[in-house]
Design a protein around this motif. Structure first.
Motif, PDB file in Angstrom:
ATOM      1  N   VAL A  61      59.774  46.951  15.752  1.00  0.00           N
ATOM      2  CA  VAL A  61      58.985  47.326  14.582  1.00  0.00           C
ATOM      3  C   VAL A  61      59.921  47.233  13.382  1.00  0.00           C
ATOM      4  CG1 VAL A  61      57.511  49.068  13.530  1.00  0.00           C
ATOM      5  CG2 VAL A  61      57.608  48.870  16.028  1.00  0.00           C
ATOM      6  N   TRP A  62      59.541  46.421  12.400  1.00  0.00           N
ATOM      7  CA  TRP A  62      60.420  46.081  11.299  1.00  0.00           C
ATOM      8  C   TRP A  62      59.619  45.949  10.000  1.00  0.00           C
ATOM      9  CZ3 TRP A  62      60.483  41.357   8.518  1.00  0.00           C
ATOM     10  CH2 TRP A  62      59.453  40.484   8.869  1.00  0.00           C
ATOM     11  N   ALA A  63      60.307  45.709   8.897  1.00  0.00           N
ATOM     12  CA  ALA A  63      59.679  45.404   7.610  1.00  0.00           C
ATOM     13  C   ALA A  63      60.594  44.442   6.855  1.00  0.00           C
ATOM     14  CB  ALA A  63      59.448  46.672   6.804  1.00  0.00           C
ATOM     15  N   CYS A  69      66.858  45.838   9.392  1.00  0.00           N
ATOM     16  CA  CYS A  69      65.914  44.982  10.118  1.00  0.00           C
ATOM     17  C   CYS A  69      66.297  43.507   9.964  1.00  0.00           C
ATOM     18  CB  CYS A  69      64.482  45.176   9.601  1.00  0.00           C
ATOM     19  SG  CYS A  69      63.827  46.840   9.816  1.00  0.00           S
ATOM     20  N   ASN A  93      55.396  43.739  12.157  1.00  0.00           N
ATOM     21  CA  ASN A  93      55.691  44.052  10.764  1.00  0.00           C
ATOM     22  C   ASN A  93      54.955  45.345  10.413  1.00  0.00           C
ATOM     23  OD1 ASN A  93      55.560  44.222   7.907  1.00  0.00           O
ATOM     24  ND2 ASN A  93      55.858  42.011   7.732  1.00  0.00           N
ATOM     25  N   SER A  94      55.707  46.413  10.178  1.00  0.00           N
ATOM     26  CA  SER A  94      55.085  47.723   9.929  1.00  0.00           C
ATOM     27  C   SER A  94      54.338  47.764   8.600  1.00  0.00           C
ATOM     28  CB  SER A  94      56.128  48.836   9.990  1.00  0.00           C
ATOM     29  OG  SER A  94      57.120  48.657   9.002  1.00  0.00           O
ATOM     30  N   ASP A  95      54.716  46.935   7.638  1.00  0.00           N
ATOM     31  CA  ASP A  95      53.989  46.884   6.362  1.00  0.00           C
ATOM     32  C   ASP A  95      52.602  46.273   6.538  1.00  0.00           C
ATOM     33  OD1 ASP A  95      56.060  48.046   4.995  1.00  0.00           O
ATOM     34  OD2 ASP A  95      56.720  46.213   3.985  1.00  0.00           O
ATOM     35  N   ASN A  97      50.929  46.124   9.410  1.00  0.00           N
ATOM     36  CA  ASN A  97      50.214  46.793  10.506  1.00  0.00           C
ATOM     37  C   ASN A  97      50.457  48.295  10.453  1.00  0.00           C
ATOM     38  OD1 ASN A  97      49.295  44.323  12.245  1.00  0.00           O
ATOM     39  ND2 ASN A  97      51.428  43.922  11.710  1.00  0.00           N
ATOM     40  N   GLN A  98      50.173  48.894   9.311  1.00  0.00           N
ATOM     41  CA  GLN A  98      50.478  50.303   9.091  1.00  0.00           C
ATOM     42  C   GLN A  98      49.715  51.231  10.030  1.00  0.00           C
ATOM     43  OE1 GLN A  98      50.163  51.270   4.924  1.00  0.00           O
ATOM     44  NE2 GLN A  98      51.628  49.677   4.344  1.00  0.00           N
ATOM     45  N   ALA A 101      51.460  51.052  13.436  1.00  0.00           N
ATOM     46  CA  ALA A 101      52.781  51.675  13.310  1.00  0.00           C
ATOM     47  C   ALA A 101      52.638  53.201  13.282  1.00  0.00           C
ATOM     48  CB  ALA A 101      53.501  51.177  12.068  1.00  0.00           C
ATOM     49  N   ILE A 106      55.954  55.617  14.446  1.00  0.00           N
ATOM     50  CA  ILE A 106      57.159  55.047  13.849  1.00  0.00           C
ATOM     51  C   ILE A 106      57.569  55.909  12.656  1.00  0.00           C
ATOM     52  CG2 ILE A 106      58.156  53.025  12.708  1.00  0.00           C
ATOM     53  CD1 ILE A 106      57.509  52.702  15.743  1.00  0.00           C
ATOM     54  N   ILE A 109      62.728  52.516  10.677  1.00  0.00           N
ATOM     55  CA  ILE A 109      62.857  51.154  11.185  1.00  0.00           C
ATOM     56  C   ILE A 109      64.290  50.678  10.977  1.00  0.00           C
ATOM     57  CG2 ILE A 109      60.447  50.444  11.018  1.00  0.00           C
ATOM     58  CD1 ILE A 109      61.051  49.307   8.258  1.00  0.00           C
TER      59      ILE A 109
END
Length: 142
Positions: A61-63, A69, A93-95, A97-98, A101, A106, A109
């Motif tokens: 899980v990243w951004a 990341c 992508n946590s941004d 897929n909020q 996440a 989460i 990250i």
């Protein structure tokens, strides 16, 4: 039979015992099931990976704005090349897929979560080298 979820379209593919999973192609879209690349997947495909895959799924899980990341990205790619087809590595992508996440809990990250048999088997936060990623994932999956 081994169930492998396509990272491109989300279709579940069954591979017979004894067949080379690394050479498998998706029956729906024709994409290679394993490319040595950690695919950046949307929430719907990740949820299918977790629920339907016979092999463990390691999620990063990243951004894009996250410095650690970006540092870990190439390491995660190297781990994907070394681990497939015994382990599926994907990125979320946590941004973008909020909601997912948030449901995954989460808090920071990068966070890696290993899923096995549809359940979370372990998680770790912070950037790691490819060797450390593989060692942690293999230890946690066993």
């Amino acid at each position: 039979m081994t169930n492998i979820v396509c990272s491109s379209c989300g279709a579940t593919n069954r591979i017979a015992e004894g067949q080379d999973m690394a050479r498998g192609k998706c029956g729906k879209c024709g994409a290679a099931l394993f490319s040595g690349h950690a695919a950046d997947v949307p929430a719907a495909i990740l949820e299918k990976q977790i629920a339907r895959s016979s092999i463990p799924v390691l999620v990063d899980v990243w951004a894009p704005w996250c410095g650690p990341c970006r540092v870990m990205g190439p390491q995660f790619e190297a781990a994907a090349q070394a681990a497939e087809p015994d382990l599926r590595l994907v990125k979320l992508n946590s941004d973008e897929n909020q909601d997912l996440a948030g449901r995954l809990g989460i808090r920071g990250i990068p966070t890696m979560i290993l899923f096995k048999d549809g359940k979370e088997a372990g998680r770790v936060s912070g950037a790691m080298s490819s060797a450390d990623i593989l060692a942690w994932a293999r230890r946690t999956a066993s």
